[in-house]
Enzyme design. Structure first.
Site, mmCIF file in Angstrom:
data_model
loop_
_atom_site.group_PDB
_atom_site.id
_atom_site.type_symbol
_atom_site.label_atom_id
_atom_site.label_comp_id
_atom_site.label_asym_id
_atom_site.label_seq_id
_atom_site.Cartn_x
_atom_site.Cartn_y
_atom_site.Cartn_z
ATOM 1 N N TYR A 143 55.872 51.736 92.058
ATOM 2 C CA TYR A 143 56.984 51.343 91.185
ATOM 3 C C TYR A 143 57.415 52.563 90.385
ATOM 4 C CZ TYR A 143 59.815 48.918 87.712
ATOM 5 O OH TYR A 143 60.850 48.507 86.903
ATOM 6 N N ASP A 238 55.024 60.886 89.731
ATOM 7 C CA ASP A 238 55.519 59.986 88.691
ATOM 8 C C ASP A 238 54.349 59.700 87.752
ATOM 9 O OD1 ASP A 238 56.437 58.026 87.062
ATOM 10 O OD2 ASP A 238 57.161 56.700 88.658
ATOM 11 N N LYS A 266 56.705 56.435 78.614
ATOM 12 C CA LYS A 266 55.673 55.701 77.859
ATOM 13 C C LYS A 266 55.071 56.525 76.725
ATOM 14 C CE LYS A 266 54.852 52.607 81.775
ATOM 15 N NZ LYS A 266 55.140 51.214 81.554
#
Ligand SMILES: Cc1ncc(COP(=O)(O)O)c(C=O)c1O
Length: 423
Positions: A143, A238, A266
């Protein structure tokens, strides 16, 4: 009983699709209604109904220092005092960029954006512009946010809700996205071989985090590095989850493999909406205004978000990562034993302050393995823990996160709750 959460959810459902602004929060796969949160501090959340919860979602990863960390909060408040958005450069964005480049030595330059989705989407555009190629390789269950090219065989909410693909994404877009199973180098080799000279980039979560926590096998990341180099494709790590989480310098530090581009999010926002992508100078200088690959953002480098991110990263430079890892492993192992004592098959995957307990007897090395986990048992576990004051991610395909402020007492209380849950 009509709780305040329930009433808010009813109101929310009238004006927000599914009552939420991000699908998994609706708690549908665990058969519950969401709880509305009024306040958070340290390792805890308080719902609008006053229920106290020990939190292992931690805003899906960012709050490694704990909620409402006083240093981060003060930095943000101070920044707010100087205005909230300038639409012009500010010192904080230089400070944060310098620190990121310092802890990730192979990242020479970064571009700040406002979310992980924006970071990965822009990194892929840059890779395509730089290489002059269109195709990308991603992994089954990987994802990378919700931009069009990634919504093929995606993890996170797409996996949780069992959505095979997404209406609204033209076939022509996902046709450029090639899929391989995670942890299988031979499969990646085949994809490269079948698409010679056409792959702009391979994007990978160096520790998969959106099918639950799945670690790369020995030599896997180095193997991906080698294949990308051989085929003239860029390797994108990522690190939206793993950055500043699995080590200060992310997975690239922990596993000693250097990507061409890195995406972050994040933690680097300290609880504010921030992402960034960065990498080698030669590649990054293709971005406008240095180069011809366009990407922009009204709130990019926002002064309040930069201040919170910088304070977070500076606090992490003093943090005991090894101690947190050790405590997390001991805790997660005890949790596993408790569940096994209830007759459950449980596989524990763990790295640093991230773990997932899969209700299955099959080692979980990829998405197909993760899907063998019993979602009904997870739903019972989730509801039982929540009723006993523990907040887990409402999906078996997500990670649990610990923070530097989860105390032994918090962890013990969580284990006590697990002992009491009936499965
Ligand atoms: C690995 C990874 N990349 C990208 C994203 C997208 O980030 P955001 O939700 O900030 O857009 C996520 C979100 O969970 C993620 O886990």
């Amino acid at each position: 009983m009509d709780t305040i959460s329930k009433k808010l959810f009813e109101r929310a459902c009238a004006v927000l699709p599914g009552g939420v602004n991000s699908p998994v929060r609706a708690c549908r796969s665990v058969g519950c209604d969401p709880l509305f949160i009024a306040r958070s501090e340290g390792a805890r959340l308080w719902t609008v109904d006053g229920q106290e919860l020990i939190d292992y979602v931690m805003s899906w990863g960012p709050m490694i220092l704990g909620h409402s960390n006083p240093v981060v909060r003060e930095a943000a408040i101070k920044a707010v005092g100087n205005g909230t958005s300038y639409g012009a450069p500010c010192p904080g964005e230089v400070d944060l960029a310098e620190v990121i480049c310092q802890v990730m030595p192979d990242v020479d330059m970064v571009r700040m954006v406002s979310s992980g989705t924006e970071a990965t989407m822009s990194a892929v555009r840059l890779a395509r512009g730089y290489t002059g190629r269109d195709k990308i390789i991603k992994f089954d269950g990987g994802y990378h946010g919700h931009s069009d090219c990634f919504l093929a065989a995606a993890g996170s909410g797409v996996a949780t809700l069992s959505i095979p693909g997404t209406p609204g994404v033209p076939d022509a877009f996902v046709e450029q996205t090639l899929i391989a199973p995670y942890n299988d180098l031979a499969a990646v080799e085949q994809v490269f071989a079948a698409n010679p000279g056409q792959v702009a980039a391979l994007i990978v979560e160096p520790v998969a985090g959106n099918i639950g926590c799945v670690l790369p096998g020995e030599g896997y990341l180095a193997g991906l590095r080698k294949l990308c180099t051989e085929h003239g494709s860029l390797l994108i790590f990522d690190e939206v989850i793993t950055g500043f989480r699995v080590a200060l310098g992310g997975a690239q530090e922990r596993f000693g493999v250097t990507p061409d581009l890195t995406t972050l999010g994040k933690i680097i926002g300290g609880g504010f909406p921030v992402g960034c992508y960065g990498g080698k100078r030669e590649i990054m200088e293709r971005i406008a205004p240095c180069g011809d690959v366009y990407q922009a953002g009204t709130l990019s480098g926002n002064p309040v978000a930069m201040a919170a991110g910088l304070a977070t990263v500076q606090e992490l430079m003093k943090a005991d990562y090894a101690g947190l890892e050790k405590r997390t492993l001991a805790f997660a192992s005890e949790l596993k034993s408790i569940l096994e004592a209830k007759g459950q098959d449980v596989i524990l995957n763990h790295v640093a302050s991230i773990f997932t307990l899969f209700f299955t007897d099959r080692p979980v090395n990829n998405y197909a393995d993760a899907k063998t986990a019993n979602s009904g048992t997870f739903a019972k576990f989730y509801a039982g823990m929540r009723a006993r004051g523990v907040n887990l991610a409402p999906s078996g395909f997500e990670c649990a996160f610990t923070s530097l402020v989860h105390t032994d007492a918090d962890l013990d209380k969580t284990l006590e709750a697990a002992r009491a849950v009936e499965l």
